[in-house]
Design a protein around this motif. Structure first.
Motif, short mmCIF file in Angstrom:
data_model
loop_
_atom_site.label_atom_id
_atom_site.label_comp_id
_atom_site.label_asym_id
_atom_site.label_seq_id
_atom_site.Cartn_x
_atom_site.Cartn_y
_atom_site.Cartn_z
N TRP A 74 -8.97 2.82 32.92
CA TRP A 74 -7.35 2.35 32.87
C TRP A 74 -6.77 3.31 32.24
O TRP A 74 -5.63 3.64 32.50
CB TRP A 74 -7.56 0.94 32.08
CG TRP A 74 -5.89 0.48 31.98
CD1 TRP A 74 -5.33 0.67 30.55
CD2 TRP A 74 -4.98 0.00 32.85
NE1 TRP A 74 -4.18 0.18 30.79
CE2 TRP A 74 -3.83 -0.29 31.99
CE3 TRP A 74 -5.28 -0.16 34.29
CZ2 TRP A 74 -2.66 -0.56 32.96
CZ3 TRP A 74 -3.75 -0.62 34.83
CH2 TRP A 74 -2.69 -0.60 33.99
N GLU A 75 -7.20 3.82 30.82
CA GLU A 75 -6.16 4.22 30.08
C GLU A 75 -5.94 6.10 30.51
O GLU A 75 -4.87 6.27 30.43
CB GLU A 75 -7.22 4.67 28.55
CG GLU A 75 -7.14 3.40 27.88
CD GLU A 75 -5.93 2.75 27.27
OE1 GLU A 75 -4.72 3.70 27.50
OE2 GLU A 75 -5.54 1.58 26.71
N ARG A 122 -3.74 3.54 34.40
CA ARG A 122 -2.52 3.07 33.83
C ARG A 122 -1.41 3.92 34.13
O ARG A 122 -0.16 3.38 34.96
CB ARG A 122 -2.37 3.49 32.27
CG ARG A 122 -1.20 3.20 31.49
CD ARG A 122 -1.30 3.84 30.19
NE ARG A 122 -2.17 2.91 29.18
CZ ARG A 122 -1.90 1.56 28.64
NH1 ARG A 122 -0.81 1.09 28.81
NH2 ARG A 122 -2.95 0.96 27.93
N ARG A 155 2.04 -4.12 32.73
CA ARG A 155 1.12 -4.91 32.02
C ARG A 155 0.42 -5.77 32.81
O ARG A 155 -0.74 -6.07 32.38
CB ARG A 155 2.20 -5.45 31.14
CG ARG A 155 3.24 -4.55 29.99
CD ARG A 155 2.11 -4.28 29.04
NE ARG A 155 2.88 -3.54 27.98
CZ ARG A 155 3.43 -3.98 26.82
NH1 ARG A 155 3.49 -5.24 26.67
NH2 ARG A 155 3.98 -3.26 26.09
N GLU A 187 -2.72 -4.07 33.72
CA GLU A 187 -3.61 -3.83 32.49
C GLU A 187 -4.35 -5.23 32.36
O GLU A 187 -5.41 -5.14 32.00
CB GLU A 187 -2.82 -3.71 31.39
CG GLU A 187 -3.76 -3.20 30.17
CD GLU A 187 -2.94 -2.62 29.14
OE1 GLU A 187 -3.53 -2.45 28.13
OE2 GLU A 187 -1.62 -2.67 29.04
#
Length: 352
Positions: free
Chosen positions: A22-23, A27, A34, A37
């Motif tokens: 994700w990071e 992302r 959001r 996430e």
């Protein structure tokens, strides 16, 4: 004569941490959403395996042709490893195999993976081959039924390989929540089973029955569409509702045919399509939370690997040997289709 699962093997590409995915990639892919996430954090996945390195190459823009070429490069070696491990586990030689069945919905070519494996494994020229394509997440169980039927009819061992490289079908950035869910869940894996005639009563799992239920009125809830940019999955949030309607009747029906009920089942290999899917099955069958611990563990460690996943759950359950009684495997896929398989240990458990 019946057919029993005598060996199991798996091959997994490199593992990637879900949070790091994700990071460092998703992302940006989902523009810092959001909502996306939260979906990634709530997917029940801690790590996944992938034949592509998302930090080094962005597959989302690849053509379908490019994706199929990568499948052709990586699938044969993974499949070969999984099958050879299963053969060794079963104590069966490749020259004894009468059928090789391959289930995959993530890559195609002709001559295909089945031909390549017949060559690399040095199967006999008279070995039959069966390719089960584009059935999706439930393909392992109808394929298991077909392979078991061959073993019983021909009296020869057979191999089932489920190999899925879902990472090759990463889609372009979108705000579609269904696509976010798909990208938060899926991973790559190859898992193989060896089945043989159950005459020697060697330790294993006998294939007792396979049953299906298809709700054609909800066929649009789960789709796998071939596009110019790979295969695009559609996954409706209504899928758990359809499963809730059919899971109880399907499982009870296959058990009743053999004088059994849910309380008689000693182990459950349920395809972990996602946390909501497992919650739905748990509620629909009235199971205590520990019953699906193996499915949740596989979801956490591998994600959803399409047809290979239920076999990963079976592997998890068999780490310490066959269960002391009946085992039910359940998987779901496009159609909307549910499959259940009833398995039982070939030998009586030791009394201690």
């Amino acid at each position: 004569m019946t057919a029993s699962i005598a060996g199991l093997g798996a091959a997994l590409p490199a593992a990637y941490d879900q949070r790091t995915l994700w990071e460092e990639y998703f992302r940006g892919h989902f523009a810092g959403s959001r909502a996306a996430e939260r979906i990634f954090a709530g997917a029940g996945v801690q790590r996944r395996h992938s034949v592509t390195d998302p930090f080094a190459e962005d597959v989302s823009g690849w053509s379908t042709g490019e994706r199929m070429r990568r499948y052709a490069e990586r699938a044969p070696s993974l499949g070969h490893r999984a099958v050879t491990d299963a053969l060794a586990d079963a104590g069966v030689g490749a020259d004894e195999i009468g059928m090789l069945a391959v289930a995959s919905c993530t890559g195609y070519s002709t001559p295909g993976l089945d031909i390549q494996l017949a060559t690399s494994l040095r199967l006999r020229p008279d070995a039959q081959r069966l390719l089960v394509g584009h059935m999706g997440c439930h393909a392992a169980l109808p394929a298991l039924g077909a392979v078991a039927d061959f073993v019983v009819a021909r009296g020869r061992p057979a191999v089932l390989l489920c190999l899925e490289l879902t990472s090759l079908h990463l889609q372009p950035a979108t705000a579609d929540a269904q696509q976010v869910v798909t990208h938060a869940l899926f991973g790559d894996a190859a898992v193989a089973l060896v089945l043989r005639p159950d005459e020697a009563r060697a330790p294993g799992l006998r294939v007792v029955d396979v049953a299906a239920r298809t709700d054609t009125g909800s066929s649009g809830h789960m789709t796998w569409e071939v596009t110019d940019l790979g295969f695009r999955m559609g996954l409706s949030p209504e899928v758990p509702d359809v499963l809730a309607e059919h899971i109880g009747p399907l499982v009870k029906e296959v058990l009743a045919r053999h004088g059994l009920d849910i309380a008689d089942v000693r182990a459950w290999a349920v395809h972990p399509g996602g946390p909501r899917i497992l919650d739905t099955v748990e509620d629909g069958l009235g199971l205590a939370p520990p019953a699906l611990a193996a499915s949740r563990a596989v979801l956490a460690e591998h994600g959803n690997c399409s047809s290979a996943t239920v076999l990963l759950v079976l592997r998890e359950l068999l780490r310490h040997g066959p269960p002391p009684g009946p085992l039910v495997a359940v998987a779901f896929g496009p159609g909307l289709t549910l499959y259940a398989a009833l398995l039982e240990p070939t030998t009586e458990p030791e009394v201690r």
